[in-house]
Every structure is written in C-alpha cells, then in structure tokens.
Design a protein around this motif. Sequence first.
Motif, short mmCIF file in Angstrom:
data_model
loop_
_atom_site.label_atom_id
_atom_site.label_comp_id
_atom_site.label_asym_id
_atom_site.label_seq_id
_atom_site.Cartn_x
_atom_site.Cartn_y
_atom_site.Cartn_z
N VAL A 111 0.57 5.16 0.92
CA VAL A 111 -0.31 6.06 1.69
C VAL A 111 0.33 7.44 1.77
O VAL A 111 1.48 7.58 2.22
N ILE A 120 -1.91 -0.25 8.04
CA ILE A 120 -2.06 1.12 7.57
C ILE A 120 -2.63 2.00 8.68
O ILE A 120 -2.13 3.10 8.95
N ALA A 145 0.86 -1.19 0.00
CA ALA A 145 0.00 0.00 0.00
C ALA A 145 0.89 1.24 0.00
O ALA A 145 1.94 1.26 0.65
N ILE A 171 -4.95 6.51 1.10
CA ILE A 171 -4.38 5.29 0.52
C ILE A 171 -4.46 5.44 -1.00
O ILE A 171 -5.53 5.27 -1.61
#
Length: 399
Positions: free
Chosen positions: A333, A364, A331, A342
């Motif tokens: 972010v 996250i 991911a 995100i």
Amino acid sequence: MDKQKILELLGDVLEKDVSELSRFPEDKPLEELDFTSLRFIQFIVAFEEAYQVTVRDSDLLMERYGTLSGMYHMLRKYLEPPEPPKKVLVCDCDHVLWRGIAGETPLEVDSLTRVFQNSLIRLKKKGVLLCLCSRNDPANIDEAFTQLAMPLRREDIAFSCVGRNDKAYGLKEIARELNLLPEALVFVDDSLYEIGLVNAMLPEVATVRADYQNLSFINRIEDYFWQDPGSGSLDRTRLYREQKEREKQKPLFSTVEEYNASLSTSLSCAPAAPDSAARLAELSQRTNQFNLSCRRYSQEEIAGLLADDRYLVLSLTASDKYGDMGLVGAAMVKLDGSQAVIESFFLSCRVFDRGFEAALLKAIKEHSGGRQLYGRFVPSGKNSRYADFYPANGVRLYE
C-alpha cells in the motif's frame, strides 16, 4: 524473441553466414558447426553486450546451449518478460520414471532414470509439487513404488491421476484438485502422441518429452521452475496433504465462520518483517488467481518497499489444527497524502474461500490512518473471479 539477432551473434562467433545457420535444424547438435567451449563463452559475452544483460552463473552450462532450440529456450528469459514460474511437475510413469510397463513387463530403474528421479527430488525440495498422470491400473503403479528400489518415494507425490482416461483429462483433474490453473503445470511423457494430445487440448500446459537418448530434457524441465534455490522453503507436498484434510471438513459446516472456528483457525495480519522479503516475493510470483494487480516482485524490490516510509507492506499468516500454513497473503500500500493506494493484493490459492481476504483488507484500513482507500485492479483473465472485490468492499478503483 528475435531469433534472427541470435543467429547473427552466433554467426559472428562461428564465422558462418546467417543464411547457413537459419537452415541448420534447431534440434541438431551445434558441435557439428564447431561450437566449442571457447566459442560458447565468446557467444555469451557477445549476447550480454548486445542486449545489456548479465547471464546468471547457473545458466552458464554449455550443454544447455547444445542446439539452437536449447539456446533459444535458455535466452528467452533474458529477452521477454518472465512468466510466473510453474508450480507443478506432472510425470507419466512407464518409460519415464522407470523402464518398462507396470503390470505388463519387468520394470527397472537404471542409471539414467535414477538421474531423472534425483532431479525430481531436487525440485520437490525447491517447493515444486510432484504429481503422476498415467494410463495404467492404479494397483500396478502402487506396486511399482513398493517393489522398486528408487530415489522417488510414494510420499513424494502430492496427487496421482492414474486410470484409463486420456492425459488431458488427467491434467485437468490435477489442476482442479490443487486449485490451480492448468498453466501452472509442466507435463512430462515419453509418448509423442500424448504430448501432441495435451498440446492440442491444453496448450497452456508446458510439455516436455522424456527422451533418454538425450538427457537435456531434464534441463528443460528444471528451467521451467526458475525460482532461486532456497526460495521454495515450504514443504508444499505436506501443505497440500494438510489442505486435503481441511477440505474434508468443509461440507460439514454451513458458514465460513463455523468452518474456520471448527479448525481452530488463527490469523495474524501485521506490517511485514524485514526477513520476510524472500517469501513475499515468492508468493507474488506464484499467485495468479487472487492477484489483483498481477504485479510480480523480486526479493530486492520487496526489501526496498519495506525500507520505504511511503509504503505499508502487510503480511497475512495463518494456522489451524492441521498445521502452520505460513505466509498466505500480502498487500503493498502506497501512502500518498490523504489517500492510500493498494498497489498489490494477493492471496495463496491454498486459502481461498475462507474469508482471509477480508481480514487482510480490514488490516489495510486500520493501518491506513483514515486515508481514502484506492485499489489497483489489472484484469488478466486469471483473476476475473475477483474483479469486483474492491468495489464490493468499499474501495475505489484507482485509475
């Protein structure tokens, strides 16, 4: 792609009218128009200047530009947004991997089929999955691999669909077995009928006719797998076989948690290491179904994000009793004041339905420092299965 512009550039180099070039058959050798090695270089220079691009050294092979169709194919990557690279090469067997028909006629692996098989081995080393799709008896194909002395071995093949069903059916089975979309496949056959059938029934599958009168078909195949050499460092055939063993265990358990525990699953989700940029970029390019924003990254772009304090880059790695699955999710972010966005969230199809996405999202949230969390979702037609992932997990959609 603007073919007219390409013909204008070529016409200037060849000193030919565009009208003449437009009538020239696209599969006819350009050497008939005195397209020499010097003129090839002149054309490349003119193309780079006209479009302000740089043709990669690996693409500076004149034989790949020997026809107009070949030229268009080579230049398209510089003029159109690149599609995700293909992942699977599916080959017919008879008159493709060898000369002759298994079970009916004597078989031979000659110098030309050996050249093709060696190219298959190179692609496998890059991470391409090799599969077979043949209308023959499975025992005949197995016997051919046992008796013929050839570079390609049976263990190089990730999955085979051999039988009397048509090739379109076989390709669907291969995609289903590998948990991929049909568009991830390239299909090679010597039969114009089979190629036409697949084009009609599965237009998203790329097709190439194996024609040993013109070995340029090998170049066409290799061009579909455009990852940089070395980026496919994973042995995907081994990973697929390990995955088959995992799938055999799944029906024995009623919950994902029980299933993961039975496999001694271990997950690690943390800020990505600087040396993971190449693998992160590759995963972003190869992932279609669980790719929530459909963003593709180059290695240089990932390296830039890793060095940017405004970004949090998380990687998810996994292993279990069957083997190390490596980096399977990530991911990107952006930390912006009181909110965290995100921008990308993607997961390998090899780990679908094991709850790994929840682990990545949890990380996250933990690393976002209490910021309000937003997520980008860009529908693609391929990721629709996960359209509700963010809302279902308390993440606001970023407009």
